[in-house]
Design an enzyme around this catalytic site. Structure first.
Site, PDB file in Angstrom:
ATOM      1  N   CYS A  98       0.869  -1.333   0.083  1.00 40.20           N
ATOM      2  CA  CYS A  98      -0.009  -0.046  -0.152  1.00 40.20           C
ATOM      3  C   CYS A  98       0.981   1.063  -0.012  1.00 40.20           C
ATOM      4  O   CYS A  98       1.650   1.659   0.818  1.00 40.20           O
ATOM      5  CB  CYS A  98      -0.925   0.173   1.315  1.00 40.20           C
ATOM      6  SG  CYS A  98      -1.809   1.753   1.309  1.00 40.20           S
ATOM      7  N   CYS A 101      -0.307   4.214   2.551  1.00 42.06           N
ATOM      8  CA  CYS A 101      -0.452   3.893   4.004  1.00 42.06           C
ATOM      9  C   CYS A 101      -0.024   2.511   4.533  1.00 42.06           C
ATOM     10  O   CYS A 101       0.769   1.910   4.227  1.00 42.06           O
ATOM     11  CB  CYS A 101      -1.769   4.482   4.549  1.00 42.06           C
ATOM     12  SG  CYS A 101      -3.142   3.972   3.925  1.00 42.06           S
ATOM     13  N   SER A 102      -1.194   1.664   4.605  1.00 40.08           N
ATOM     14  CA  SER A 102      -0.865   0.270   5.034  1.00 40.08           C
ATOM     15  C   SER A 102      -2.376  -0.447   4.817  1.00 40.08           C
ATOM     16  O   SER A 102      -2.614  -1.374   5.821  1.00 40.08           O
ATOM     17  CB  SER A 102      -0.603   0.148   6.558  1.00 40.08           C
ATOM     18  OG  SER A 102      -1.569   0.753   7.402  1.00 40.08           O
ATOM     19  N   CYS A 103      -3.063  -0.248   3.888  1.00 45.39           N
ATOM     20  CA  CYS A 103      -4.275  -0.931   3.544  1.00 45.39           C
ATOM     21  C   CYS A 103      -3.863  -2.615   3.243  1.00 45.39           C
ATOM     22  O   CYS A 103      -2.935  -2.862   2.624  1.00 45.39           O
ATOM     23  CB  CYS A 103      -4.994  -0.554   2.278  1.00 45.39           C
ATOM     24  SG  CYS A 103      -5.380   1.216   2.574  1.00 45.39           S
TER      25      CYS A 103
END
Ligand code: FE
Length: 190
Positions: A98, A101-103
């Site tokens: 991602c 961010c951190s999906c």
């Protein structure tokens, strides 16, 4: 006696405060921890992969619409409203990031590892995927195409790794145990 780490102290202080204010109970916190330890995690994704290896019809369904294909499992944790499963083949290797961010598809893969949220991984895997994968110990044949998939709040990806020859005669439980979380992200093979 070793003193607790900074995050641990902060977590304890927060917990005491929330319980003190009556916003949450200790039992609710324990339930949540049990949920994440036992029901939400990459073991769910590993089960899905092992089934796809053994069941061609399920695999076809999974590649077509992963959200619908996994619905009967009733995995908890969410973040799979639009799950896309991408298949590794001898010609193509897939890896997930991602960049923003951190999906991450929580229900099938649990909480993301720390490095997945690291700006270095997020920026480098897009620009130089082969180098990053080599750092994970995965040396790809130069004629194998690398596809990098950018997970977002809308679409989240999981890799369907190839079944290695050594697992051809293994039972399902052995296969599930062999499928590591990192193979579902695509930074290693099984
Ligand atoms: Fe994200």
């Amino acid at each position: 006696m070793t003193s607790p780490s900074d995050p641990e102290l902060r977590a304890r202080a927060l917990e005491a405060l929330l319980i003190g204010k009556g916003l949450i109970t200790e039992a609710a916190i324990d339930d949540r921890i049990t949920l994440f330890n036992q029901r939400v995690g990459p073991m769910n994704g590993s089960r899905v992969v092992a089934r796809a290896w053994a069941d061609a019809a399920f695999k076809a369904e999974l590649l077509l619409d992963a959200t619908a294909a996994i619905a009967p499992y009733q995995f908890v944790g969410g973040q799979v409203d639009k799950l896309v499963v991408v298949e590794n083949t001898p010609e193509v290797h897939n890896v997930v990031v991602c960049t923003l961010c951190s999906c991450y598809p929580l229900a099938v893969m649990g909480l993301p590892p720390k490095w997945y949220k690291d700006p270095a991984y997020r920026s480098r895997v897009v620009r130089e995927p082969r180098e990053v994968l080599a750092e994970f110990g995965l040396m790809l044949n130069p004629d194998r195409e690398v596809r990098v998939w950018d997970s977002s709040a809308e679409v989240r990806y999981m890799v369907l790794p190839m079944m290695p020859q050594r697992l051809a005669a293994a039972d399902e439980a052995t296969r599930i145990a062999a499928i590591h979380r990192d193979a579902l992200i695509g930074v290693v093979e099984v």
